[in-house]
Design a protein around this motif. Structure first.
Motif, PDB file in Angstrom:
ATOM      1  N   TYR A 187      13.571  16.353   7.614  1.00  0.00           N
ATOM      2  CA  TYR A 187      13.868  17.292   6.536  1.00  0.00           C
ATOM      3  C   TYR A 187      15.039  16.838   5.673  1.00  0.00           C
ATOM      4  N   LYS A 188      16.013  16.206   6.287  1.00  0.00           N
ATOM      5  CA  LYS A 188      17.221  15.818   5.559  1.00  0.00           C
ATOM      6  C   LYS A 188      16.991  14.583   4.699  1.00  0.00           C
ATOM      7  N   ILE A 189      16.268  13.601   5.225  1.00  0.00           N
ATOM      8  CA  ILE A 189      16.046  12.341   4.510  1.00  0.00           C
ATOM      9  C   ILE A 189      14.776  12.463   3.673  1.00  0.00           C
ATOM     10  N   GLU A 190      14.916  12.425   2.357  1.00  0.00           N
ATOM     11  CA  GLU A 190      13.803  12.733   1.454  1.00  0.00           C
ATOM     12  C   GLU A 190      12.625  11.775   1.618  1.00  0.00           C
ATOM     13  N   PHE A 191      12.905  10.478   1.771  1.00  0.00           N
ATOM     14  CA  PHE A 191      11.819   9.511   1.920  1.00  0.00           C
ATOM     15  C   PHE A 191      10.996   9.794   3.170  1.00  0.00           C
ATOM     16  N   LEU A 192      11.669  10.057   4.290  1.00  0.00           N
ATOM     17  CA  LEU A 192      10.949  10.364   5.523  1.00  0.00           C
ATOM     18  C   LEU A 192      10.189  11.672   5.400  1.00  0.00           C
ATOM     19  N   HIS A 193      10.800  12.644   4.726  1.00  0.00           N
ATOM     20  CA  HIS A 193      10.126  13.935   4.558  1.00  0.00           C
ATOM     21  C   HIS A 193       8.872  13.797   3.692  1.00  0.00           C
ATOM     22  N   CYS A 194       8.945  12.952   2.663  1.00  0.00           N
ATOM     23  CA  CYS A 194       7.772  12.761   1.805  1.00  0.00           C
ATOM     24  C   CYS A 194       6.692  11.944   2.510  1.00  0.00           C
ATOM     25  N   LEU A 195       7.078  11.084   3.447  1.00  0.00           N
ATOM     26  CA  LEU A 195       6.094  10.360   4.257  1.00  0.00           C
ATOM     27  C   LEU A 195       5.397  11.289   5.233  1.00  0.00           C
ATOM     28  N   PHE A 196       6.190  12.147   5.882  1.00  0.00           N
ATOM     29  CA  PHE A 196       5.679  13.063   6.908  1.00  0.00           C
ATOM     30  C   PHE A 196       6.228  14.453   6.592  1.00  0.00           C
ATOM     31  N   PRO A 197       5.516  15.208   5.740  1.00  0.00           N
ATOM     32  CA  PRO A 197       6.094  16.422   5.154  1.00  0.00           C
ATOM     33  C   PRO A 197       6.222  17.637   6.076  1.00  0.00           C
ATOM     34  N   MET A 198       5.914  17.485   7.344  1.00  0.00           N
ATOM     35  CA  MET A 198       6.064  18.591   8.299  1.00  0.00           C
ATOM     36  C   MET A 198       5.218  19.798   7.852  1.00  0.00           C
ATOM     37  N   ALA A 199       5.867  20.903   7.503  1.00  0.00           N
ATOM     38  CA  ALA A 199       5.136  22.142   7.192  1.00  0.00           C
ATOM     39  C   ALA A 199       4.817  22.303   5.706  1.00  0.00           C
ATOM     40  N   GLU A 200       5.120  21.300   4.894  1.00  0.00           N
ATOM     41  CA  GLU A 200       4.874  21.412   3.455  1.00  0.00           C
ATOM     42  C   GLU A 200       3.436  21.035   3.117  1.00  0.00           C
ATOM     43  N   VAL A 201       2.632  22.056   2.876  1.00  0.00           N
ATOM     44  CA  VAL A 201       1.204  21.842   2.610  1.00  0.00           C
ATOM     45  C   VAL A 201       1.000  21.054   1.326  1.00  0.00           C
ATOM     46  N   TRP A 202       1.810  21.343   0.300  1.00  0.00           N
ATOM     47  CA  TRP A 202       1.615  20.701  -0.990  1.00  0.00           C
ATOM     48  C   TRP A 202       1.856  19.203  -0.923  1.00  0.00           C
ATOM     49  N   LYS A 203       2.865  18.797  -0.155  1.00  0.00           N
ATOM     50  CA  LYS A 203       3.122  17.355  -0.054  1.00  0.00           C
ATOM     51  C   LYS A 203       2.074  16.669   0.832  1.00  0.00           C
ATOM     52  N   TRP A 246       7.886   9.174  -8.543  1.00  0.00           N
ATOM     53  CA  TRP A 246       7.909  10.555  -8.064  1.00  0.00           C
ATOM     54  C   TRP A 246       7.508  10.734  -6.611  1.00  0.00           C
ATOM     55  N   PHE A 247       7.315   9.650  -5.861  1.00  0.00           N
ATOM     56  CA  PHE A 247       6.942   9.853  -4.454  1.00  0.00           C
ATOM     57  C   PHE A 247       8.056  10.569  -3.701  1.00  0.00           C
ATOM     58  N   ILE A 248       9.303  10.147  -3.915  1.00  0.00           N
ATOM     59  CA  ILE A 248      10.437  10.830  -3.299  1.00  0.00           C
ATOM     60  C   ILE A 248      10.794  12.039  -4.155  1.00  0.00           C
ATOM     61  N   SER A 249      10.692  13.218  -3.579  1.00  0.00           N
ATOM     62  CA  SER A 249      11.009  14.459  -4.286  1.00  0.00           C
ATOM     63  C   SER A 249      11.653  15.434  -3.317  1.00  0.00           C
ATOM     64  N   PRO A 250      12.426  16.387  -3.826  1.00  0.00           N
ATOM     65  CA  PRO A 250      13.104  17.339  -2.944  1.00  0.00           C
ATOM     66  C   PRO A 250      12.124  18.225  -2.173  1.00  0.00           C
ATOM     67  N   ILE A 251      12.637  18.901  -1.164  1.00  0.00           N
ATOM     68  CA  ILE A 251      11.830  19.835  -0.386  1.00  0.00           C
ATOM     69  C   ILE A 251      11.370  20.974  -1.288  1.00  0.00           C
ATOM     70  N   GLY A 252      10.122  21.398  -1.103  1.00  0.00           N
ATOM     71  CA  GLY A 252       9.572  22.498  -1.893  1.00  0.00           C
ATOM     72  C   GLY A 252       8.586  21.992  -2.928  1.00  0.00           C
ATOM     73  N   ARG A 253       7.966  22.936  -3.617  1.00  0.00           N
ATOM     74  CA  ARG A 253       7.004  22.593  -4.653  1.00  0.00           C
ATOM     75  C   ARG A 253       7.739  22.117  -5.891  1.00  0.00           C
ATOM     76  N   GLU A 254       7.455  20.897  -6.283  1.00  0.00           N
ATOM     77  CA  GLU A 254       8.095  20.304  -7.440  1.00  0.00           C
ATOM     78  C   GLU A 254       7.044  20.014  -8.511  1.00  0.00           C
ATOM     79  N   PHE A 255       7.482  19.991  -9.749  1.00  0.00           N
ATOM     80  CA  PHE A 255       6.578  19.660 -10.856  1.00  0.00           C
ATOM     81  C   PHE A 255       5.960  18.286 -10.657  1.00  0.00           C
TER      82      PHE A 255
END
Length: 244
Positions: free
Chosen positions: A155-171, A208-217
């Motif tokens: 969750y803290k590291i954006e690149f890892l979160h975007c690779l494996f988005p956990m509970a974020e359905v949109w990512k 745009w692959f690396i983006s903050p947590i949540g739904r982004e434009f």
């Protein structure tokens, strides 16, 4: 009735054998180069980890290591494999058409088989990168990485979160559609105007692959462009149904 059923079974068995033969042809043409790219990615990232970990203080490496150092290496590996698969399709279309005609596989089956193979190859980049990052977290903590530490890092590291988005359905949806778009675009190969959408999709991934947590434009733009790539691929498959 029994003869008709037997004929259908034999036809399905023949189709499966032909598809497997075509998959083997694809693998022989590219799998070793793809494995070489993955090995190079592992080597470069491991070397960066060794150098950076000597300077890093604290419990874990900072986000900058993953976002600014590992991400470009990941992109380079993904791009090399993606454009290699596109080039392979173009070469097979030109030089290997006689072999494909001998297999007597329909154009649409060739396209979807290539897309499936491409998806597998591109997915390997994601899988190798995820396990490599987990290994780095584990090594740097001098122990097996705890589930809590891994959860926080993802969750803290954006690149890892975007690779494996956990509970974020949109990512998750973005990543799956992105892989499908890459797979189908690579199956279309390089041709007249065929390179525009694949290059645009890859440039979008860089930006745009690396983006903050949540739904982004940026996530919605990535999803939209990926859908366009998938639609273009399906259109190609629809056109290919006319050819052997």
């Amino acid at each position: 009735m029994a003869e008709k059923k037997q004929g259908t079974t034999e036809k399905m068995s023949k189709d499966i054998r032909l598809t497997l033969s075509f998959l083997a042809l694809l693998a022989r043409a590219s799998i070793y180069r793809i494995l070489l790219v993955l090995a190079a990615m592992v080597f470069v990232e491991s070397a960066l980890f060794f150098v950076y970990s000597q300077k890093a203080d604290g419990y874990a490496l900072g986000s900058n290591f993953y976002n600014q150092l590992l991400f470009p290496v990941f992109l380079a590996a993904l791009g090399l494999i993606f454009f290699r698969l596109m080039w392979m399709e173009a070469v097979m279309s030109d030089a290997g058409m006689y072999t494909l005609q001998r297999l007597r596989i329909s154009g649409s089956r060739i396209f979807f088989t290539e897309a499936f193979y491409n998806f597998f190859c591109l997915l390997m980049v994601f899988i190798v990168q995820i396990w490599l990052a987990i290994g780095m977290l584990s090594v740097h903590t001098k122990d097996t990485v705890s589930s809590q530490h891994l959860f926080l890092a993802l969750y803290k590291i954006e690149f890892l979160h975007c690779l494996f988005p956990m509970a974020e359905v949109w990512k998750w949806l973005r990543n799956i559609l992105l892989l499908l778009a890459f797979s189908m675009e690579a199956a279309c190969g390089f041709g007249k105007r065929n390179y525009v959408l694949p290059v645009l999709t890859f440039l979008m991934t860089i930006c745009w692959f690396i983006s903050p947590i949540g739904r982004e434009f940026s996530d919605f733009v990535c999803i939209l462009l990926s859908v366009l790539g998938i639609v273009a691929g399906l259109r190609r498959a629809w056109l290919c149904r006319l050819f052997l």
